[in-house]
Design a protein around this motif. Structure first.
Motif, PDB file in Angstrom:
ATOM      1  N   ILE A 104      -2.427  -8.520  12.738  1.00 36.44           N
ATOM      2  CA  ILE A 104      -2.960  -7.472  11.853  1.00 36.44           C
ATOM      3  C   ILE A 104      -2.889  -7.913  10.391  1.00 36.44           C
ATOM      4  O   ILE A 104      -3.845  -7.735   9.630  1.00 36.44           O
ATOM      5  CB  ILE A 104      -2.221  -6.137  12.070  1.00 36.44           C
ATOM      6  N   ARG A 105      -1.781  -8.518   9.989  1.00 33.50           N
ATOM      7  CA  ARG A 105      -1.670  -8.992   8.603  1.00 33.50           C
ATOM      8  C   ARG A 105      -2.725 -10.055   8.304  1.00 33.50           C
ATOM      9  O   ARG A 105      -3.284 -10.094   7.206  1.00 33.50           O
ATOM     10  CB  ARG A 105      -0.283  -9.554   8.342  1.00 33.50           C
ATOM     11  N   THR A 106      -2.987 -10.925   9.263  1.00 32.38           N
ATOM     12  CA  THR A 106      -3.993 -11.969   9.077  1.00 32.38           C
ATOM     13  C   THR A 106      -5.364 -11.366   8.824  1.00 32.38           C
ATOM     14  O   THR A 106      -6.098 -11.818   7.944  1.00 32.38           O
ATOM     15  CB  THR A 106      -4.043 -12.894  10.318  1.00 32.38           C
ATOM     16  N   LEU A 107      -5.706 -10.341   9.573  1.00 36.16           N
ATOM     17  CA  LEU A 107      -7.042  -9.754   9.480  1.00 36.16           C
ATOM     18  C   LEU A 107      -7.165  -8.666   8.420  1.00 36.16           C
ATOM     19  O   LEU A 107      -8.192  -8.560   7.751  1.00 36.16           O
ATOM     20  CB  LEU A 107      -7.466  -9.200  10.840  1.00 36.16           C
ATOM     21  N   ASP A 108      -6.124  -7.849   8.274  1.00 36.27           N
ATOM     22  CA  ASP A 108      -6.213  -6.678   7.392  1.00 36.27           C
ATOM     23  C   ASP A 108      -5.306  -6.738   6.167  1.00 36.27           C
ATOM     24  O   ASP A 108      -5.365  -5.860   5.320  1.00 36.27           O
ATOM     25  CB  ASP A 108      -5.866  -5.402   8.174  1.00 36.27           C
ATOM     26  N   GLY A 109      -4.436  -7.711   6.088  1.00 36.51           N
ATOM     27  CA  GLY A 109      -3.525  -7.790   4.954  1.00 36.51           C
ATOM     28  C   GLY A 109      -2.240  -7.015   5.208  1.00 36.51           C
ATOM     29  O   GLY A 109      -1.896  -6.728   6.353  1.00 36.51           O
ATOM     30  N   PRO A 110      -1.526  -6.653   4.158  1.00 34.15           N
ATOM     31  CA  PRO A 110      -0.218  -6.013   4.289  1.00 34.15           C
ATOM     32  C   PRO A 110      -0.262  -4.717   5.109  1.00 34.15           C
ATOM     33  O   PRO A 110      -1.276  -4.026   5.142  1.00 34.15           O
ATOM     34  CB  PRO A 110       0.174  -5.703   2.845  1.00 34.15           C
ATOM     35  N   LEU A 111       0.866  -4.405   5.744  1.00 32.96           N
ATOM     36  CA  LEU A 111       0.968  -3.202   6.559  1.00 32.96           C
ATOM     37  C   LEU A 111       1.278  -1.953   5.734  1.00 32.96           C
ATOM     38  O   LEU A 111       1.140  -0.850   6.228  1.00 32.96           O
ATOM     39  CB  LEU A 111       2.071  -3.379   7.612  1.00 32.96           C
ATOM     40  N   ALA A 112       1.694  -2.121   4.505  1.00 31.88           N
ATOM     41  CA  ALA A 112       2.055  -0.973   3.662  1.00 31.88           C
ATOM     42  C   ALA A 112       0.854  -0.062   3.440  1.00 31.88           C
ATOM     43  O   ALA A 112      -0.252  -0.541   3.178  1.00 31.88           O
ATOM     44  CB  ALA A 112       2.591  -1.451   2.323  1.00 31.88           C
ATOM     45  N   PRO A 113       1.071   1.250   3.519  1.00 29.13           N
ATOM     46  CA  PRO A 113      -0.037   2.179   3.317  1.00 29.13           C
ATOM     47  C   PRO A 113      -0.519   2.265   1.871  1.00 29.13           C
ATOM     48  O   PRO A 113      -1.650   2.670   1.618  1.00 29.13           O
ATOM     49  CB  PRO A 113       0.510   3.524   3.788  1.00 29.13           C
ATOM     50  N   ILE A 114       0.326   1.873   0.915  1.00 28.98           N
ATOM     51  CA  ILE A 114      -0.077   1.814  -0.489  1.00 28.98           C
ATOM     52  C   ILE A 114       0.484   0.532  -1.099  1.00 28.98           C
ATOM     53  O   ILE A 114       1.517   0.017  -0.665  1.00 28.98           O
ATOM     54  CB  ILE A 114       0.377   3.065  -1.303  1.00 28.98           C
ATOM     55  N   ARG A 115      -0.208   0.008  -2.110  1.00 28.67           N
ATOM     56  CA  ARG A 115       0.150  -1.288  -2.703  1.00 28.67           C
ATOM     57  C   ARG A 115       1.571  -1.347  -3.247  1.00 28.67           C
ATOM     58  O   ARG A 115       2.241  -2.360  -3.143  1.00 28.67           O
ATOM     59  CB  ARG A 115      -0.822  -1.643  -3.826  1.00 28.67           C
ATOM     60  N   CYS A 116       2.039  -0.270  -3.828  1.00 28.14           N
ATOM     61  CA  CYS A 116       3.368  -0.308  -4.448  1.00 28.14           C
ATOM     62  C   CYS A 116       4.490  -0.342  -3.403  1.00 28.14           C
ATOM     63  O   CYS A 116       5.641  -0.580  -3.755  1.00 28.14           O
ATOM     64  CB  CYS A 116       3.558   0.865  -5.404  1.00 28.14           C
ATOM     65  N   ALA A 117       4.152  -0.151  -2.131  1.00 27.18           N
ATOM     66  CA  ALA A 117       5.147  -0.226  -1.067  1.00 27.18           C
ATOM     67  C   ALA A 117       5.085  -1.563  -0.327  1.00 27.18           C
ATOM     68  O   ALA A 117       5.849  -1.801   0.593  1.00 27.18           O
ATOM     69  CB  ALA A 117       4.945   0.922  -0.078  1.00 27.18           C
ATOM     70  N   CYS A 125       1.575   1.219  -9.468  1.00 25.08           N
ATOM     71  CA  CYS A 125       0.522   2.225  -9.639  1.00 25.08           C
ATOM     72  C   CYS A 125       0.290   2.493 -11.122  1.00 25.08           C
ATOM     73  O   CYS A 125       1.229   2.474 -11.917  1.00 25.08           O
ATOM     74  CB  CYS A 125       0.916   3.529  -8.943  1.00 25.08           C
ATOM     75  N   ASP A 126      -0.956   2.749 -11.457  1.00 26.96           N
ATOM     76  CA  ASP A 126      -1.308   3.044 -12.854  1.00 26.96           C
ATOM     77  C   ASP A 126      -0.634   4.309 -13.367  1.00 26.96           C
ATOM     78  O   ASP A 126      -0.334   4.423 -14.548  1.00 26.96           O
ATOM     79  CB  ASP A 126      -2.831   3.215 -13.003  1.00 26.96           C
ATOM     80  N   ASP A 127      -0.405   5.262 -12.470  1.00 23.52           N
ATOM     81  CA  ASP A 127       0.126   6.563 -12.877  1.00 23.52           C
ATOM     82  C   ASP A 127       1.636   6.680 -12.709  1.00 23.52           C
ATOM     83  O   ASP A 127       2.186   7.765 -12.797  1.00 23.52           O
ATOM     84  CB  ASP A 127      -0.570   7.676 -12.085  1.00 23.52           C
ATOM     85  N   CYS A 128       2.320   5.564 -12.502  1.00 23.95           N
ATOM     86  CA  CYS A 128       3.755   5.609 -12.227  1.00 23.95           C
ATOM     87  C   CYS A 128       4.542   4.940 -13.356  1.00 23.95           C
ATOM     88  O   CYS A 128       4.309   3.781 -13.677  1.00 23.95           O
ATOM     89  CB  CYS A 128       4.041   4.912 -10.904  1.00 23.95           C
ATOM     90  N   SER A 129       5.486   5.673 -13.893  1.00 24.89           N
ATOM     91  CA  SER A 129       6.304   5.111 -14.964  1.00 24.89           C
ATOM     92  C   SER A 129       7.675   4.643 -14.462  1.00 24.89           C
ATOM     93  O   SER A 129       8.372   3.938 -15.171  1.00 24.89           O
ATOM     94  CB  SER A 129       6.490   6.145 -16.079  1.00 24.89           C
ATOM     95  N   ASP A 130       8.040   5.049 -13.228  1.00 20.20           N
ATOM     96  CA  ASP A 130       9.360   4.710 -12.691  1.00 20.20           C
ATOM     97  C   ASP A 130       9.271   4.426 -11.182  1.00 20.20           C
ATOM     98  O   ASP A 130       9.658   5.248 -10.355  1.00 20.20           O
ATOM     99  CB  ASP A 130      10.328   5.872 -12.950  1.00 20.20           C
ATOM    100  N   PRO A 131       8.746   3.247 -10.810  1.00 19.73           N
ATOM    101  CA  PRO A 131       8.542   2.949  -9.390  1.00 19.73           C
ATOM    102  C   PRO A 131       9.817   2.990  -8.542  1.00 19.73           C
ATOM    103  O   PRO A 131       9.766   3.366  -7.373  1.00 19.73           O
ATOM    104  CB  PRO A 131       7.948   1.542  -9.370  1.00 19.73           C
ATOM    105  N   GLU A 132      10.940   2.639  -9.119  1.00 18.17           N
ATOM    106  CA  GLU A 132      12.195   2.637  -8.353  1.00 18.17           C
ATOM    107  C   GLU A 132      12.602   4.036  -7.901  1.00 18.17           C
ATOM    108  O   GLU A 132      13.269   4.195  -6.883  1.00 18.17           O
ATOM    109  CB  GLU A 132      13.323   1.988  -9.157  1.00 18.17           C
TER     110      GLU A 132
END
Length: 179
Positions: A104-117, A125-132
């Motif tokens: 799946i990673r080979t074909l679709d990329g990362p398994l995380a549902p959002i990039r920051c995860a 994320c553009d709208d996040c000031s405190d990702p931690e």
């Protein structure tokens, strides 16, 4: 096993099912078609090969798109191919040695549902000031880890097995994690 662990198993599996059904976690057509083709090849007898046209017909997949997918899977080392009579595609190693998560990673990329995860393709994320301390990110990391735990512990052989066997495979990593 403690009765509470069974409840935790059910919650994790139910949560994963809800996420998949809702589209929060979704395979692309490329990922889905690639997995179908890999399952098709996993069901061949040792030494047997199949042409893309045969795989496409058996699985109702568009041949031209499947050509691209198979090439990508071959380049990643999951498949081997041979041209001419007696040629076609076959798994490069036994289905019991191929992890579904890697396909799946080979074909679709990362398994995380959002990039920051994502572990491998992190983007803030553009709208996040405190990702931690972001509750959405922290929750999606839990989701990513649960999905990765299931898919990285599932072999192509198990994935291609019967529905009951597949359910046991999904629950096994969760049970061992629960302790």
């Amino acid at each position: 096993m403690c009765p509470g662990h069974r409840d935790a198993d059910r919650v994790h599996v139910s949560f994963a099912a809800i996420l998949l059904e809702s589209g929060v976690l979704m395979l692309t057509k490329k990922g889905k078609y690639g997995l179908k083709a890999m399952v098709d090849l996993a069901q061949l007898q040792p030494g047997e090969t199949a042409f893309i046209t045969e795989i496409a017909l058996r699985n109702n997949l568009p041949k031209k798109f499947l050509d691209t997918i198979m090439l990508e899977l071959r380049n990643a080392g999951f498949l081997r191919s041979k041209k001419g009579p007696g040629g076609g595609y076959a798994l490069a190693r036994p289905a019991s040695e191929i992890r579904v998560g890697q396909v799946i990673r080979t074909l679709d990329g990362p398994l995380a549902p959002i990039r920051c995860a994502s572990r491998t393709a992190y983007e803030m994320c553009d709208d996040c000031s405190d990702p931690e301390n972001c509750h959405v990110r922290r929750s999606m990391i839990v989701v990513r880890d649960a999905v990765a735990n299931i898919l990285d512990n599932m072999t192509l052989a198990q994935f291609a097995a019967s529905e009951k066997d597949a359910a046991d495979v999904v629950l096994a990593p969760l049970r061992s994690e629960a302790g």
